[in-house]
Design an enzyme around this catalytic site. Structure first.
Site, mmCIF file in Angstrom:
data_model
loop_
_atom_site.group_PDB
_atom_site.id
_atom_site.type_symbol
_atom_site.label_atom_id
_atom_site.label_comp_id
_atom_site.label_asym_id
_atom_site.label_seq_id
_atom_site.Cartn_x
_atom_site.Cartn_y
_atom_site.Cartn_z
ATOM 1 N N LYS A 1 -19.590 -28.279 -12.599
ATOM 2 C CA LYS A 1 -18.828 -27.053 -12.352
ATOM 3 C C LYS A 1 -17.398 -27.140 -12.870
ATOM 4 O O LYS A 1 -16.907 -28.205 -13.232
ATOM 5 C CB LYS A 1 -18.862 -26.708 -10.858
ATOM 6 C CG LYS A 1 -20.220 -26.161 -10.417
ATOM 7 C CD LYS A 1 -20.201 -25.682 -8.984
ATOM 8 C CE LYS A 1 -21.532 -25.029 -8.624
ATOM 9 N NZ LYS A 1 -21.575 -24.585 -7.213
ATOM 10 N N ARG B 1 -27.484 -30.830 -5.117
ATOM 11 C CA ARG B 1 -28.100 -29.984 -6.143
ATOM 12 C C ARG B 1 -27.455 -30.319 -7.486
ATOM 13 O O ARG B 1 -26.281 -30.023 -7.708
ATOM 14 C CB ARG B 1 -27.884 -28.513 -5.773
ATOM 15 C CG ARG B 1 -28.508 -27.517 -6.737
ATOM 16 C CD ARG B 1 -28.225 -26.088 -6.265
ATOM 17 N NE ARG B 1 -28.797 -25.096 -7.181
ATOM 18 C CZ ARG B 1 -28.198 -24.635 -8.267
ATOM 19 N NH1 ARG B 1 -26.980 -25.082 -8.582
ATOM 20 N NH2 ARG B 1 -28.782 -23.736 -9.037
#
Length: 270
Positions: free
Chosen positions: A214, A248
């Site tokens: 991210k 995740r």
């Protein structure tokens, strides 16, 4: 917690959720796996690398993403869900915030619903989860960044999601929380939340952490998406130390190894 046909000991053990995006525009792997044969090969790859759950996503949630209709999202995810269920023995999570997609996915065999809006986008989502009694991950998200007290506001926002779940009759033993790294938060807020992740444990639910590749990592290290794996592994280890138990990620093998090393160190006894 039972997810699919498997029992997850989310109090004492950690697990890897492998990401399988079947979208043309996801920030990291958009367009790579939206065809059935490629998706099946990637699913097999993630499983062989040690994934405990596969998370299927049919709509990108990156900043500036294109909204996808229910019909289009179903067209993307249903063949993949059915293919995985027919060919592999692994719990399947469906990353969606639309109740109609969730319902059809559950009927096709989905074992967990991963709602990035924590039941706050679609008012029928909580009812669907309650009706079919599947586990659910409720992520922190909001449509503004007007925080008064950032950390306390995040906790209160999650409590609102939990209240919605309770009123709908969702089994509290089937709820997982996600801090929502990268959603409605700037870089400093994401980093601060990572450093205070243990606060989410005050709510007494298992915590899933999704930081893989991210912008928090990219901005901190000044790296493009394809070079953010080391940063992701650091967040996985730190997240485990802070109490998170599901991670995740895109690169299952590297993060699983990092997690196993962290577990060995932190749980060492003699």
């Amino acid at each position: 917690m039972k997810i699919g046909n498997r029992i997850f000991n989310l109090e004492h053990e950690a697990y890897i959720m492998g990401i399988l995006n079947v979208t043309p525009d996801s920030f990291s792997d958009g367009g790579k796996y939206h065809e059935l044969d490629k998706a099946m090969k990637q699913a097999e790859h993630l499983i062989l690398d040690g994934a405990d759950i596969l998370d299927i996503g049919g709509e990108s949630t990156r900043p500036g993403h294109t909204f996808v209709s229910v019909e289009e999202e179903l067209e993307r995810v249903m063949p993949i869900i059915e293919g995985i269920k027919q060919n592999f023995d692994i719990p399947v999570s469906l990353d969606t915030y639309k109740s109609e997609v969730a319902r059809e996915g559950i009927l096709a065999g989905v074992d967990l619903i991963n709602d990035i809006w924590g039941f706050k986008w679609d008012q029928k989502m909580a009812d669907v989860v309650a009706k079919y009694q599947v586990p659910v991950c409720l992520m922190h998200n909001r449509n503004n960044t007007n925080y008064t007290n950032f950390l306390e506001d995040v906790i209160e926002d999650l409590k609102e999601s939990l209240d919605i779940a309770k009123k709908a009759g969702v089994d509290e033993n089937k709820i997982i929380l996600d801090p929502g790294i990268g959603f409605a938060k700037d870089l400093e807020q994401n980093l601060y939340l990572m450093n205070h992740m243990e606060r989410l444990l005050e709510l007494s639910y298992p915590v899933l952490l999704g930081t893989s590749r991210k912008s928090m990592i990219g901005l901190t290290l000044n790296l493009p998406v394809e070079e953010r794996e080391e940063g992701t592994m650091v967040t996985t280890v730190l997240g485990y130390e802070k109490g998170c138990r599901i991670f995740r990620v895109h690169d299952v093998k590297k993060n699983k190894r990092a997690l196993q090393m962290a577990e060995a160190i932190l749980n060492a006894r003699f």
